[in-house]
Motif scaffolding. Structure first.
Motif, PDB file in Angstrom:
ATOM      1  N   GLN A 291       0.838  -1.285   0.183  1.00 44.48           N
ATOM      2  CA  GLN A 291      -0.004  -0.086   0.047  1.00 44.48           C
ATOM      3  C   GLN A 291       0.969   1.385  -0.114  1.00 44.48           C
ATOM      4  OE1 GLN A 291      -2.971  -0.381  -0.647  1.00 44.48           O
ATOM      5  NE2 GLN A 291      -2.871  -2.611  -0.646  1.00 44.48           N
ATOM      6  N   THR A 292       2.015   1.186   0.159  1.00 46.95           N
ATOM      7  CA  THR A 292       3.078   2.407  -0.060  1.00 46.95           C
ATOM      8  C   THR A 292       2.845   2.819  -1.526  1.00 46.95           C
ATOM      9  OG1 THR A 292       4.557   1.580   1.919  1.00 46.95           O
ATOM     10  CG2 THR A 292       5.192   3.208   0.444  1.00 46.95           C
ATOM     11  N   GLY A 293       3.234   1.889  -2.225  1.00 49.93           N
ATOM     12  CA  GLY A 293       3.269   2.427  -3.598  1.00 49.93           C
ATOM     13  C   GLY A 293       1.705   2.734  -4.212  1.00 49.93           C
ATOM     14  N   ASN A 294       0.695   2.207  -3.649  1.00 46.96           N
ATOM     15  CA  ASN A 294      -0.611   2.410  -3.998  1.00 46.96           C
ATOM     16  C   ASN A 294      -0.873   3.694  -3.567  1.00 46.96           C
ATOM     17  OD1 ASN A 294      -1.281   0.164  -5.188  1.00 46.96           O
ATOM     18  ND2 ASN A 294      -2.200  -0.693  -3.308  1.00 46.96           N
ATOM     19  N   THR A 295      -0.451   4.310  -2.479  1.00 48.89           N
ATOM     20  CA  THR A 295      -0.489   5.548  -1.720  1.00 48.89           C
ATOM     21  C   THR A 295      -0.008   6.810  -2.636  1.00 48.89           C
ATOM     22  OG1 THR A 295      -0.808   4.744   0.429  1.00 48.89           O
ATOM     23  CG2 THR A 295      -0.351   6.881   0.309  1.00 48.89           C
ATOM     24  N   VAL A 296       1.068   6.498  -2.958  1.00 51.84           N
ATOM     25  CA  VAL A 296       1.918   7.401  -4.043  1.00 51.84           C
ATOM     26  C   VAL A 296       1.169   7.426  -5.180  1.00 51.84           C
ATOM     27  CG1 VAL A 296       3.913   7.741  -5.193  1.00 51.84           C
ATOM     28  CG2 VAL A 296       4.156   6.938  -2.925  1.00 51.84           C
ATOM     29  N   PHE A 297       0.685   6.324  -5.835  1.00 53.78           N
ATOM     30  CA  PHE A 297      -0.033   6.304  -7.076  1.00 53.78           C
ATOM     31  C   PHE A 297      -1.346   7.216  -6.976  1.00 53.78           C
ATOM     32  CE2 PHE A 297       2.374   2.541  -8.535  1.00 53.78           C
ATOM     33  CZ  PHE A 297       3.138   3.342  -9.703  1.00 53.78           C
ATOM     34  N   LEU A 298      -1.922   6.925  -5.854  1.00 51.33           N
ATOM     35  CA  LEU A 298      -3.334   7.563  -5.604  1.00 51.33           C
ATOM     36  C   LEU A 298      -3.099   9.033  -5.429  1.00 51.33           C
ATOM     37  CD1 LEU A 298      -6.246   7.096  -5.225  1.00 51.33           C
ATOM     38  CD2 LEU A 298      -5.846   7.035  -2.751  1.00 51.33           C
ATOM     39  N   MET A 299      -1.998   9.508  -4.824  1.00 59.89           N
ATOM     40  CA  MET A 299      -1.814  11.042  -4.897  1.00 59.89           C
ATOM     41  C   MET A 299      -1.512  11.569  -6.320  1.00 59.89           C
ATOM     42  SD  MET A 299      -2.411  11.748  -1.583  1.00 59.89           S
ATOM     43  CE  MET A 299      -3.725  10.343  -1.813  1.00 59.89           C
ATOM     44  N   LEU A 300      -0.633  10.864  -6.983  1.00 61.66           N
ATOM     45  CA  LEU A 300      -0.538  11.123  -8.351  1.00 61.66           C
ATOM     46  C   LEU A 300      -1.697  11.320  -9.275  1.00 61.66           C
ATOM     47  CD1 LEU A 300       2.804   9.123  -9.397  1.00 61.66           C
ATOM     48  CD2 LEU A 300       2.444  11.626  -8.941  1.00 61.66           C
ATOM     49  N   ALA A 301      -2.708  10.274  -8.929  1.00 60.76           N
ATOM     50  CA  ALA A 301      -3.703  10.426  -9.748  1.00 60.76           C
ATOM     51  C   ALA A 301      -4.678  11.463  -9.218  1.00 60.76           C
ATOM     52  CB  ALA A 301      -4.838   8.947  -9.340  1.00 60.76           C
ATOM     53  N   ILE A 302      -4.611  11.957  -8.226  1.00 61.81           N
ATOM     54  CA  ILE A 302      -5.381  13.346  -7.942  1.00 61.81           C
ATOM     55  C   ILE A 302      -4.708  14.326  -8.501  1.00 61.81           C
ATOM     56  CG2 ILE A 302      -5.903  14.728  -5.778  1.00 61.81           C
ATOM     57  CD1 ILE A 302      -6.351  12.042  -4.158  1.00 61.81           C
ATOM     58  N   ALA A 303      -3.258  14.580  -8.300  1.00 63.53           N
ATOM     59  CA  ALA A 303      -2.667  15.790  -8.955  1.00 63.53           C
ATOM     60  C   ALA A 303      -2.523  15.696 -10.422  1.00 63.53           C
ATOM     61  CB  ALA A 303      -1.340  15.768  -8.224  1.00 63.53           C
ATOM     62  N   LEU A 304      -2.549  14.568 -10.831  1.00 62.83           N
ATOM     63  CA  LEU A 304      -2.187  14.512 -12.419  1.00 62.83           C
ATOM     64  C   LEU A 304      -3.385  13.633 -12.902  1.00 62.83           C
ATOM     65  CD1 LEU A 304       1.706  14.009 -12.224  1.00 62.83           C
ATOM     66  CD2 LEU A 304       0.251  16.001 -12.920  1.00 62.83           C
ATOM     67  N   PRO A 305      -4.517  13.917 -13.196  1.00 59.58           N
ATOM     68  CA  PRO A 305      -5.446  12.952 -13.480  1.00 59.58           C
ATOM     69  C   PRO A 305      -5.265  12.668 -15.096  1.00 59.58           C
ATOM     70  CG  PRO A 305      -6.536  15.054 -13.174  1.00 59.58           C
ATOM     71  CD  PRO A 305      -5.147  14.995 -12.625  1.00 59.58           C
ATOM     72  N   GLN A 306      -4.642  13.456 -15.632  1.00 62.27           N
ATOM     73  CA  GLN A 306      -4.398  13.041 -17.241  1.00 62.27           C
ATOM     74  C   GLN A 306      -3.525  11.946 -17.664  1.00 62.27           C
ATOM     75  OE1 GLN A 306      -3.643  15.938 -15.644  1.00 62.27           O
ATOM     76  NE2 GLN A 306      -1.518  16.556 -16.077  1.00 62.27           N
ATOM     77  N   PHE A 307      -2.814  11.648 -16.442  1.00 64.74           N
ATOM     78  CA  PHE A 307      -2.161  10.260 -16.769  1.00 64.74           C
ATOM     79  C   PHE A 307      -2.857   9.096 -16.380  1.00 64.74           C
ATOM     80  CE2 PHE A 307       1.150  13.717 -16.120  1.00 64.74           C
ATOM     81  CZ  PHE A 307       1.855  13.277 -17.231  1.00 64.74           C
ATOM     82  N   ASN A 308      -4.118   9.114 -16.403  1.00 59.44           N
ATOM     83  CA  ASN A 308      -4.757   7.994 -15.971  1.00 59.44           C
ATOM     84  C   ASN A 308      -5.525   7.561 -17.393  1.00 59.44           C
ATOM     85  OD1 ASN A 308      -6.583   5.813 -14.848  1.00 59.44           O
ATOM     86  ND2 ASN A 308      -7.921   7.247 -14.371  1.00 59.44           N
ATOM     87  N   PRO A 309      -5.307   6.372 -18.119  1.00 59.41           N
ATOM     88  CA  PRO A 309      -4.727   5.343 -17.279  1.00 59.41           C
ATOM     89  C   PRO A 309      -3.329   4.754 -17.769  1.00 59.41           C
ATOM     90  CG  PRO A 309      -6.424   4.785 -19.139  1.00 59.41           C
ATOM     91  CD  PRO A 309      -6.275   6.091 -19.373  1.00 59.41           C
TER      92      PRO A 309
END
Length: 382
Positions: free
Chosen positions: A108-126
Motif C-alpha cells: 500500500q506504500t506504492g498504492n498511496t503514492v499512485f493515488l496521490m499522483l492520480a489526484i494531482a495528475l488525472p491526465q495520466f490515467n490510465p
C-alpha cells in the motif's frame, strides 16, 4: 433380687402379594419386616442413568478439542515458518497484480503514492496508473485490516480458533480471485504471449467489474494477513511491507553478530528473502503460464499455513506443564512438612507415654491397696 425387663418381641415378617406386569397376572411374594414405625414401600424409584463409557469418552474428547481451539498460539520458531511462508505468498500476488491491474494487492506504500499522483495528475490515467484499481485496493485493504483487528481485540488475536477462521477466509478469497482470473484471457495467458501480441496496450483488459472484484478479494486477504502477523508479536515479519525491515536490518548494531544471539536480525533476513523469492517466482510464473497460476499457488500456500495452525504449539499446553511441575513441587514440599510434623507428633506422644507410664505404675499400686483394704473390711463385716 431384681429381675431384668423382658426383651421386645422379634419383628414379624409379613407376606405381601404384588401383581406383576406379565400378561398371566402371576403373583410374587415379597417378604418385608414390620417394625413399630411407619411402613415404607419396598419398591424404590430408579435413579438417573449414568452415561456410558462411550458417551463419557465423547464428552471428554469434545471438551479437550474445544479447550485446544480456544488456547492462544505461542510465537515460536514454528510460527516464524508460517509467517515466512505467508510472505512468499504475498510476493507471488504482488508480482502478478501490478502487471495485471496496475496496482498492488498488498504494497500500500506504492498504492498511496499512485493515488496521490492520480489526484494531482488525472491526465495520466490510465497511461501511468488506473485510479479505480488503486483506490479499490487501498480501500479494501484498510477495511479488511480494520475489521480483522477490531474483532481480534474482542475474540483474542492469538486464539487458535480465530486464527483458523481468519486464515480460512483469506484462503477462500485468494482461491476465488484465482477462479475469476482463469476466466479472463488477459490473466490466463502467459505474459510473454501478451507482450508479443500487443494485448498489453489494450486497457480494457485491466479495467472493469471483474478486475475490481479480483483486486478487492486479493487486497482484503492481504490486509487480514498483515493483522494476523502482528498478533503473533513478530513485528520483524510483517509479511508485506519491506521498507521498515530493510532500514532496521542495515542499522542493526549486531548486524554481523552471532546467529543465535540476534533473533530480530534473523527474522528480518528471512522475511526479505521470502518476499524477494516469492516476487521472483511470481514474475517467472506470470511470464511463462499466466498470473492465474501464480495466484492459485499463493492460495495453496495459505492453505498449508491453515493446516499448520492446527498443530502449532499453544500457551495452554505450556501453562499446564508448568502447573503440573509447580503442583508436584508443592506436593513434595507438603509431604516433607507432613513427615516432619508426624515425626514431631510421634516424639511428643512417646514422651507423653513415658510420663503416663511412670505415673500409672504408682497410682495403680495405690488403687490395688485401696481395693485390698476394701475387700478386707467387707470380709470382716460378713
Amino acid at each position: 433380687m431384681t429381675t431384668s425387663p423382658p426383651l421386645p418381641p422379634p419383628p414379624k415378617e409379613t407376606e405381601q402379594k404384588v401383581i406383576s406386569s406379565d400378561s398371566d397376572e402371576s403373583t410374587r411374594t415379597i417378604s418385608s419386616t414390620q417394625f413399630g414405625g411407619p411402613k415404607y414401600s419396598s419398591c424404590s424409584q430408579p435413579g438417573p442413568k449414568e452415561p456410558s463409557s462411550q458417551q463419557q469418552e465423547e464428552q471428554s474428547f469434545a471438551s479437550r478439542a474445544w479447550a485446544y481451539l480456544n488456547e492462544d498460539v505461542r510465537p515460536t520458531h514454528f510460527a516464524e515458518m508460517q509467517l515466512v511462508l505467508l510472505t512468499f505468498c504475498i510476493g507471488l500476488q504482488d508480482a502478478v497484480s501490478f502487471p495485471d491491474f496496475h496496482a498492488f494487492a498488498s504494497n500500500q506504500t506504492g498504492n498511496t503514492v499512485f493515488l496521490m499522483l492520480a489526484i494531482a495528475l488525472p491526465q495520466f490515467n490510465p497511461s501511468m496508473f488506473i485510479t479505480a484499481n488503486i483506490g479499490c485496493s487501498l480501500g479494501f485493504f484498510l477495511a479488511s485490516a480494520w475489521l480483522t483487528g477490531q474483532l481480534g481485540h474482542l475474540i483474542g488475536p492469538r486464539r487458535r480458533l480465530w486464527l483458523l477462521l481468519t486464515n480460512t477466509i483469506q484462503t477462500c478469497l485468494v482461491f476465488t480471485a484465482a477462479a475469476l482470473q482463469f476466466q479472463s484471457h488477459h490473466t490466463n495467458t502467459p505474459g510473454k504471449d501478451l507482450f508479443e501480441s500487443g494485448s498489453l496496450e489494450g486497457w480494457d483488459a485491466v479495467t472493469g467489474t471483474r478486475t475490481l472484484i479480483c483486486i478487492a478479494l486479493l487486497a482484503s486477504a492481504a490486509g487480514s494477513q498483515v493483522v494476523l502477523s502482528r498478533s503473533l508479536n513478530m513485528t520483524e515479519i510483517t509479511t508485506a511491507m519491506a521498507t521498515a525491515a530493510w532500514l532496521d536490518l542495515v542499522i542493526d548494531r549486531n548486524l554481523f553478530g552471532s546467529v543465535r544471539k540476534n533473533k530480530g536480525r534473523n527474522r528480518r533476513v528471512a522475511f526479505l528473502a521470502a518476499l524477494a523469492v516469492g516476487s521472483l517466482c511470481g514474475a517467472y510464473i506470470y511470464r511463462e503460464v499466466g498470473s492465474a497460476v501464480a495466484v492459485t499457488i499463493s492460495g495453496g500456500g495459505k492453505a498449508v499455513v491453515l493446516g499448520m495452525f492446527l498443530c502449532a504449539p499453544g500457551e495452554g499446553r505450556e501453562k499446564r506443564q508448568e502447573g503440573d511441575v509447580e503442583s508436584q513441587r508443592q506436593r513434595g514440599d507438603g509431604n516433607e512438612k507432613e513427615g516432619k510434623g508426624n515425626s514431631h507428633v510421634m516424639a511428643k506422644e512417646g514422651a507423653g507415654n513415658r510420663m503416663k507410664g511412670d505415673d500409672g505404675s504408682g497410682s495403680g499400686s495405690d488403687e490395688e491397696v485401696e481395693v485390698g483394704r476394701g475387700r478386707g473390711r467387707g470380709d470382716e463385716a460378713v
